[in-house]
Enzyme design. Structure first.
Site, PDB file in Angstrom:
ATOM      1  N   CYS A   1     -26.980   4.904   9.867  1.00 17.50           N
ATOM      2  CA  CYS A   1     -26.663   3.637   9.203  1.00 17.50           C
ATOM      3  C   CYS A   1     -25.626   2.851  10.003  1.00 17.50           C
ATOM      4  O   CYS A   1     -25.464   1.657   9.805  1.00 17.50           O
ATOM      5  CB  CYS A   1     -26.178   3.881   7.778  1.00 17.50           C
TER       6      CYS A   1
ATOM      7  N   ASP B   1     -29.634  13.047   7.899  1.00 17.10           N
ATOM      8  CA  ASP B   1     -29.204  11.773   7.321  1.00 17.10           C
ATOM      9  C   ASP B   1     -27.709  11.867   7.029  1.00 17.10           C
ATOM     10  O   ASP B   1     -27.290  12.043   5.880  1.00 17.10           O
ATOM     11  CB  ASP B   1     -29.998  11.494   6.038  1.00 17.10           C
TER      12      ASP B   1
ATOM     13  N   GLU C   1     -26.707  20.875   1.969  1.00 20.13           N
ATOM     14  CA  GLU C   1     -25.629  19.917   1.694  1.00 20.13           C
ATOM     15  C   GLU C   1     -24.366  20.700   1.354  1.00 20.13           C
ATOM     16  O   GLU C   1     -24.395  21.618   0.533  1.00 20.13           O
ATOM     17  CB  GLU C   1     -26.028  19.011   0.522  1.00 20.13           C
TER      18      GLU C   1
END
Length: 566
Positions: free
Chosen positions: A516, A488, A439
């Site tokens: 999403c 993700d 990340e």
């Protein structure tokens, strides 16, 4: 990533000036502050392609939108969308990021279209609709709300707020799932066509259906509520902004009728509204930047924690008056009428009265700066602004799907890319040999490390870095293991360099992608499957199965899990 919609958006993320705006002469040059307010939406922490826009002039007098789109694709211009205003010989091209915009500028400079030498330049972001001054529209004086969508003018307010916050509220849950299933299948059909265009190969992407949410009503564990004026001039309303912003509406409606908001949150909203109505300071106007009470954020957990965060603009109040306001507020929710809400955490943020709402003070009035949420048998510290799936039980369905689809075992090393605060990697850690979370946001990585420690997870590592900077080292390190990746990303997907990096990592044979907003992620999905080339080395992936998970009942949103293999 979650489709992060806490309330209807109060600014369309990408809009073009109207013909009236461009043609109406300005009699007074707007002040610097006014100009800043007109572009205030750019200061918000949200994606908008208005940041990356070019203006094209001297186009042929007659040209088709589809023709222009095709020509730009042939040039290799990687755009997000094209807007063609009514003004002749003129168009706007929006891009996903600065790099794509600058590349587009180079490709379009000197370009000729049907004999016309095209003029291209950087374009200014469009003006916030509430600040546009166009000519009055016909029959405006006949409407109670001149800027309102005529189709909704006669609807009760309760219906308007539900149409805005939960557009599928009037369908049975079975009908909602059927509708979303159709939406997914239509998207997959379009994706198959795009893959065929890039690879000259006909593909069929299997769809395994949509998994329902275990909880249908009151599922949201986080909501942001605005303070403002209601439809009937009710002052200091607390709830969701609703109405079509493109029609200039900026009103607030009660969430009491919204099915996705829990009873606990509705009770907090009601008492917060009662409280600010008892105070002399007014609600904050995003148009005038006058007032104090701006926003209420509420987070809840399955462990009965309730965190509230107040956004309070200082206005003309002195520091002493603000301190007194905090004391009265705290007493109301701990000793007064608001104590019935059983709030466990209170954060009081004081902001400047300006576009962008600059934070000048944040004080913890009650409890910790985070609440504790339970996901499976794991616990997570969730701070007020941290990302966490809005539907906790729905997230368990999604993560179980990932585990089963990717056939994880104790010989698998899982790369959790865009890992955020580590929820996916931590919940899957018992099913694999090792997890490496990657990340680029350092604060999120620190949260992830704390959550791993909280759950006594020892087979997990979190790296604060860009994937392209560490992937080769990781592939080499785990060359003797089954290496799989889960991606993700934010709703707009990741930069193509990330996809190029994953393509070149030949040891990664299985990749799971969580979208999403599949439409915005299409560029990633196509790039994973396009044929090998100089830019995309390594064998292409193939989409072998897709499954949707309904994390957002009563809304059109869903999460789409796509399993890729090569």
């Amino acid at each position: 990533m979650e489709e992060e919609i806490e309330a209807p958006m109060t600014v369309e993320s990408s809009v073009e000036p109207s013909k009236e705006e461009m043609e109406t002469p300005m009699t007074v040059e707007p002040s610097a502050d006014r100009k800043k307010e007109e572009k205030g939406y750019l200061a918000r922490d949200e994606y908008t392609s208005e940041r990356f826009k070019l203006e094209i002039n001297n186009l042929p007098k007659y040209f088709g939108f589809g023709d222009l789109k095709k020509k730009l694709k042939q040039l290799g211009v990687n755009f997000v969308k094209i807007k063609v205003p009514k003004t002749p010989n003129h168009a706007y091209v929006n891009f996903r990021n600065e790099e794509d915009k600058e590349k587009g500028l180079k490709l379009l400079t000197g370009w000729s279209f049907r004999g016309n030498r095209i003029e291209v330049s950087h374009a200014k972001p469009a003006t916030d609709i509430l600040f546009r001054t166009g000519k009055p529209k016909k029959n405006d004086n006949k409407r109670e709300h001149p800027a309102e969508n005529p189709a909704d003018a006669d609807l009760p307010d309760e219906v308007k707020i539900q149409n805005s916050a939960t557009p599928l509220w009037n369908l049975s849950y079975a009908e909602q799932l059927a509708k979303k299933s159709t939406i997914v299948q239509e998207f997959l059909g379009g994706l198959e066509q795009k893959i065929k265009e890039t690879s000259s190969k006909t593909v069929t992407i299997p769809f395994e259906g949509i998994k329902p949410s275990p909880v249908i009503d009151g599922y949201r564990n986080k909501c942001e509520f605005s303070c403002g004026k209601g439809n009937n001039s009710d002052d200091k309303m607390v709830g969701f902004r609703y109405g079509e912003y493109r029609y200039g509406i900026d009103r607030v409606g009660s969430p009491s009728v919204c099915k996705n908001v829990s009873d606990e949150m509705k009770l907090v909203v009601q008492h917060f509204q009662d409280y600010i109505r008892s105070r002399t300071s007014s609600w904050y106007s995003g148009e005038t930047h006058i007032g104090c009470w701006r926003q209420l954020t509420v987070r809840t957990s399955r462990l009965n924690h309730i965190l509230i965060m107040i956004s309070f603009c200082q206005g003309q109040l002195s520091p002493e008056e603000i301190e007194e306001e905090k004391k009265i507020f705290l007493n109301y929710f701990t000793q007064g009428a608001g104590s019935i809400c059983k709030v466990t955490n209170i954060i009081f943020n004081v902001e400047k009265n300006k576009a962008g709402n600059e934070l000048i003070q944040s004080e913890l009035l009650l409890g910790d700066s985070y609440i504790v949420e339970k996901l499976f048998d794991f616990q997570f510290h969730v701070s007020a602004k941290a990302f966490f799936q809005a539907n906790t039980q729905g997230a368990e369905v999604l993560y179980s799907l990932i585990k089963d689809s990717m056939k994880l075992d104790n010989e698998t090393v899982l790369l959790d890319i865009c890992c955020g605060t580590g929820t996916i990697g931590i919940t899957l850690s018992n099913s694999v040999k090792e997890v490496v979370g990657i990340e680029m946001i350092k604060d999120a990585v620190e949260d992830a490390k704390r959550n791993a420690k909280l759950n006594n997870i020892n087979n997990i590592e979190f790296i604060a870095e860009k994937i392209e900077n560490v992937i080769n080292k990781l592939v080499k390190k785990y060359s003797q293991h089954r290496l799989v990746a889960i991606l993700d990303p934010p709703r707009a997907g990741v930069h193509r360099r990330v996809i190029q990096t994953l393509r070149s990592a030949e040891n990664i044979k299985v990749l799971g992608y969580i979208a999403c907003n599949p439409q915005l992620a299409t560029h990633n999905l196509v790039d994973l499957t396009r044929p090998r080339s100089r830019n995309y080395q390594g064998e292409p992936f193939e989409a072998v199965t897709t499954t949707a998970v309904d994390l957002f009942p009563h809304t059109p949103h869903y999460e789409l899990f796509i399993l890729f293999q090569r």
